[in-house]
Design a protein around this motif. Structure first.
Motif, PDB file in Angstrom:
ATOM      1  N   VAL A  80      10.969   6.261  -7.811  1.00  0.00           N
ATOM      2  CA  VAL A  80      10.019   6.614  -6.862  1.00  0.00           C
ATOM      3  C   VAL A  80      10.800   6.383  -5.575  1.00  0.00           C
ATOM      4  N   ASP A  81      10.811   7.318  -4.784  1.00  0.00           N
ATOM      5  CA  ASP A  81      11.321   7.253  -3.442  1.00  0.00           C
ATOM      6  C   ASP A  81      10.272   6.907  -2.439  1.00  0.00           C
ATOM      7  N   MET A  82      10.852   6.250  -1.411  1.00  0.00           N
ATOM      8  CA  MET A  82       9.848   5.596  -0.422  1.00  0.00           C
ATOM      9  C   MET A  82      10.725   5.308   0.829  1.00  0.00           C
ATOM     10  N   PRO A  83       9.836   5.601   1.994  1.00  0.00           N
ATOM     11  CA  PRO A  83      10.555   5.325   3.378  1.00  0.00           C
ATOM     12  C   PRO A  83      10.848   3.867   3.286  1.00  0.00           C
ATOM     13  N   ILE A 108       5.223  -0.020 -22.170  1.00  0.00           N
ATOM     14  CA  ILE A 108       4.829   0.597 -20.916  1.00  0.00           C
ATOM     15  C   ILE A 108       6.296   1.255 -20.344  1.00  0.00           C
ATOM     16  N   GLU A 109       6.064   2.076 -19.287  1.00  0.00           N
ATOM     17  CA  GLU A 109       6.976   2.822 -18.650  1.00  0.00           C
ATOM     18  C   GLU A 109       7.010   2.148 -17.280  1.00  0.00           C
ATOM     19  N   PHE A 110       8.294   1.975 -16.470  1.00  0.00           N
ATOM     20  CA  PHE A 110       8.130   1.488 -15.149  1.00  0.00           C
ATOM     21  C   PHE A 110       8.389   2.720 -14.262  1.00  0.00           C
ATOM     22  N   GLY A 111       7.674   2.351 -12.788  1.00  0.00           N
ATOM     23  CA  GLY A 111       7.855   3.245 -11.819  1.00  0.00           C
ATOM     24  C   GLY A 111       8.678   2.153 -10.712  1.00  0.00           C
ATOM     25  N   ALA A 112       9.959   2.568 -10.672  1.00  0.00           N
ATOM     26  CA  ALA A 112      10.685   1.851  -9.576  1.00  0.00           C
ATOM     27  C   ALA A 112      10.914   2.193  -8.315  1.00  0.00           C
ATOM     28  N   VAL A 113      10.485   1.548  -7.508  1.00  0.00           N
ATOM     29  CA  VAL A 113      10.552   2.052  -5.976  1.00  0.00           C
ATOM     30  C   VAL A 113      11.576   1.024  -5.282  1.00  0.00           C
ATOM     31  N   ALA A 114      12.541   2.155  -4.582  1.00  0.00           N
ATOM     32  CA  ALA A 114      13.498   1.553  -3.884  1.00  0.00           C
ATOM     33  C   ALA A 114      13.215   0.852  -2.664  1.00  0.00           C
ATOM     34  N   ARG A 115      13.884  -0.116  -2.474  1.00  0.00           N
ATOM     35  CA  ARG A 115      13.553  -0.915  -1.306  1.00  0.00           C
ATOM     36  C   ARG A 115      14.869  -1.145  -0.504  1.00  0.00           C
ATOM     37  N   PRO A 116      15.066  -1.575   0.666  1.00  0.00           N
ATOM     38  CA  PRO A 116      16.362  -1.672   1.435  1.00  0.00           C
ATOM     39  C   PRO A 116      17.277  -2.246   0.676  1.00  0.00           C
ATOM     40  N   GLY A 117      18.264  -1.601   0.567  1.00  0.00           N
ATOM     41  CA  GLY A 117      19.851  -2.428   0.014  1.00  0.00           C
ATOM     42  C   GLY A 117      19.691  -2.472  -1.591  1.00  0.00           C
ATOM     43  N   SER A 118      18.680  -1.827  -2.270  1.00  0.00           N
ATOM     44  CA  SER A 118      18.300  -1.859  -3.713  1.00  0.00           C
ATOM     45  C   SER A 118      19.046  -0.666  -4.487  1.00  0.00           C
ATOM     46  N   ARG A 119      19.605  -1.048  -5.433  1.00  0.00           N
ATOM     47  CA  ARG A 119      20.338  -0.037  -6.537  1.00  0.00           C
ATOM     48  C   ARG A 119      19.292  -0.248  -7.829  1.00  0.00           C
ATOM     49  N   TYR A 120      19.421   0.816  -8.541  1.00  0.00           N
ATOM     50  CA  TYR A 120      18.721   1.276  -9.704  1.00  0.00           C
ATOM     51  C   TYR A 120      19.549   0.701 -11.053  1.00  0.00           C
ATOM     52  N   LEU A 121      19.442  -0.610 -11.350  1.00  0.00           N
ATOM     53  CA  LEU A 121      20.208  -1.036 -12.476  1.00  0.00           C
ATOM     54  C   LEU A 121      19.270  -1.413 -13.638  1.00  0.00           C
ATOM     55  N   ILE A 122      19.150  -0.423 -14.416  1.00  0.00           N
ATOM     56  CA  ILE A 122      18.055  -0.320 -15.236  1.00  0.00           C
ATOM     57  C   ILE A 122      18.711  -1.151 -16.585  1.00  0.00           C
ATOM     58  N   PRO A 123      17.835  -1.854 -16.911  1.00  0.00           N
ATOM     59  CA  PRO A 123      18.255  -2.758 -18.470  1.00  0.00           C
ATOM     60  C   PRO A 123      17.946  -1.788 -19.472  1.00  0.00           C
ATOM     61  N   GLU A 124      18.917  -2.065 -20.511  1.00  0.00           N
ATOM     62  CA  GLU A 124      18.904  -1.070 -21.770  1.00  0.00           C
ATOM     63  C   GLU A 124      17.653  -1.167 -22.314  1.00  0.00           C
ATOM     64  N   GLY A 125      16.977  -0.192 -22.750  1.00  0.00           N
ATOM     65  CA  GLY A 125      15.873   0.050 -23.326  1.00  0.00           C
ATOM     66  C   GLY A 125      14.622   0.036 -22.685  1.00  0.00           C
ATOM     67  N   ALA A 126      14.697  -0.195 -21.359  1.00  0.00           N
ATOM     68  CA  ALA A 126      13.624   0.049 -20.273  1.00  0.00           C
ATOM     69  C   ALA A 126      13.370   1.470 -20.054  1.00  0.00           C
ATOM     70  N   LEU A 180       0.921  -1.145  -0.021  1.00  0.00           N
ATOM     71  CA  LEU A 180       0.265  -0.046   0.064  1.00  0.00           C
ATOM     72  C   LEU A 180       0.872   1.280  -0.081  1.00  0.00           C
ATOM     73  N   LEU A 181       1.904   1.189   0.599  1.00  0.00           N
ATOM     74  CA  LEU A 181       2.986   2.182   0.632  1.00  0.00           C
ATOM     75  C   LEU A 181       3.465   2.419  -0.534  1.00  0.00           C
ATOM     76  N   ILE A 182       3.930   1.575  -1.145  1.00  0.00           N
ATOM     77  CA  ILE A 182       4.443   1.660  -2.517  1.00  0.00           C
ATOM     78  C   ILE A 182       3.452   2.181  -3.654  1.00  0.00           C
ATOM     79  N   ALA A 183       2.171   1.801  -3.513  1.00  0.00           N
ATOM     80  CA  ALA A 183       1.227   2.334  -4.161  1.00  0.00           C
ATOM     81  C   ALA A 183       1.100   3.874  -4.049  1.00  0.00           C
ATOM     82  N   GLU A 184       0.933   4.185  -2.717  1.00  0.00           N
ATOM     83  CA  GLU A 184       0.506   5.648  -2.440  1.00  0.00           C
ATOM     84  C   GLU A 184       1.910   6.598  -2.925  1.00  0.00           C
ATOM     85  N   GLN A 185       3.046   6.073  -2.627  1.00  0.00           N
ATOM     86  CA  GLN A 185       4.261   7.035  -2.961  1.00  0.00           C
ATOM     87  C   GLN A 185       4.091   7.140  -4.461  1.00  0.00           C
TER      88      GLN A 185
END
Length: 189
Positions: free
Chosen positions: A147-150, A124-142, A18-23
């Motif tokens: 999206v920032d999240m607590p 489609i475009e993606f909204g990528a939500v940060a999770r603990p310890g995650s990094r944004y490794l975006i595949p070529e073409g995506a 729910l927090l992901i969706a709201e953010q």
């Protein structure tokens, strides 16, 4: 309308979903978020809870937010639910809508392994939500917007384990979901 799409098994849905969706709704300026529970998830051998009960749990989780709703589109198929097929069908049914698929930033790494991923990137475009310890490794073409999240460490697996051990899940899931888990005796050993 700009619609966020949130897919998953939701076994069970929890406050993190729910927090992901709201953010994402706020930061991507979405008009609504549609939850898409998978009837037959392609990346899992099985689920703990039946598809029908998972669908009811998601309905219970979102019922108090007028901007959230549940789509049963993946329940119309008798085969595994692939995001590519779902997106194509939603775009066919709702050509006036712009869709964003919400995904955990940690899942970007495996995005290239998804069914028809290269074609999906064009759909489609993606909204990528940060999770603990995650990094944004975006595949070529995506096409990806961050999206920032607590940081909140909660997972469906942890919730199932807590129930199995007789521990409280209050405040980890919406109260209507907690009540259904208790009523249906889900996850208890």
């Amino acid at each position: 309308m700009k619609i966020g799409l949130m897919g998953g098994t939701f076994d069970p849905p929890h406050i993190g979903h729910l927090l992901i969706a709201e953010q994402a709704k706020e930061q991507l300026q979405l008009d609504a978020v549609w939850f898409l529970p998978a009837k037959l998830p392609p990346h899992k051998q099985s689920t703990v809870t039946s598809a029908a009960k998972r669908l009811e749990l998601v309905r219970a989780a979102v019922r108090d937010n007028q901007d959230f709703s549940v789509s049963e589109i993946e329940f119309e198929r008798e085969t595994k639910s692939y995001t590519f097929d779902t997106i194509r069908e939603l775009k066919r049914r709702y050509p006036e809508h712009a869709f964003f698929f919400l995904i955990g930033a940690d899942s970007l790494v495996s995005l290239g392994t998804w069914h028809r991923s290269e074609e999906l990137y064009k759909e489609i475009e993606f909204g990528a939500v940060a999770r603990p310890g995650s990094r944004y490794l975006i595949p070529e073409g995506a096409r990806v917007t961050a999206v920032d999240m607590p940081l909140l460490e909660v997972s469906s697996t942890d919730i199932r384990q807590r129930v199995a051990r007789g521990r409280s899940i209050r405040y980890l899931v919406p109260e209507p979901v907690r009540q259904l888990i208790k009523e249906w005796k889900l996850y208890a050993t």
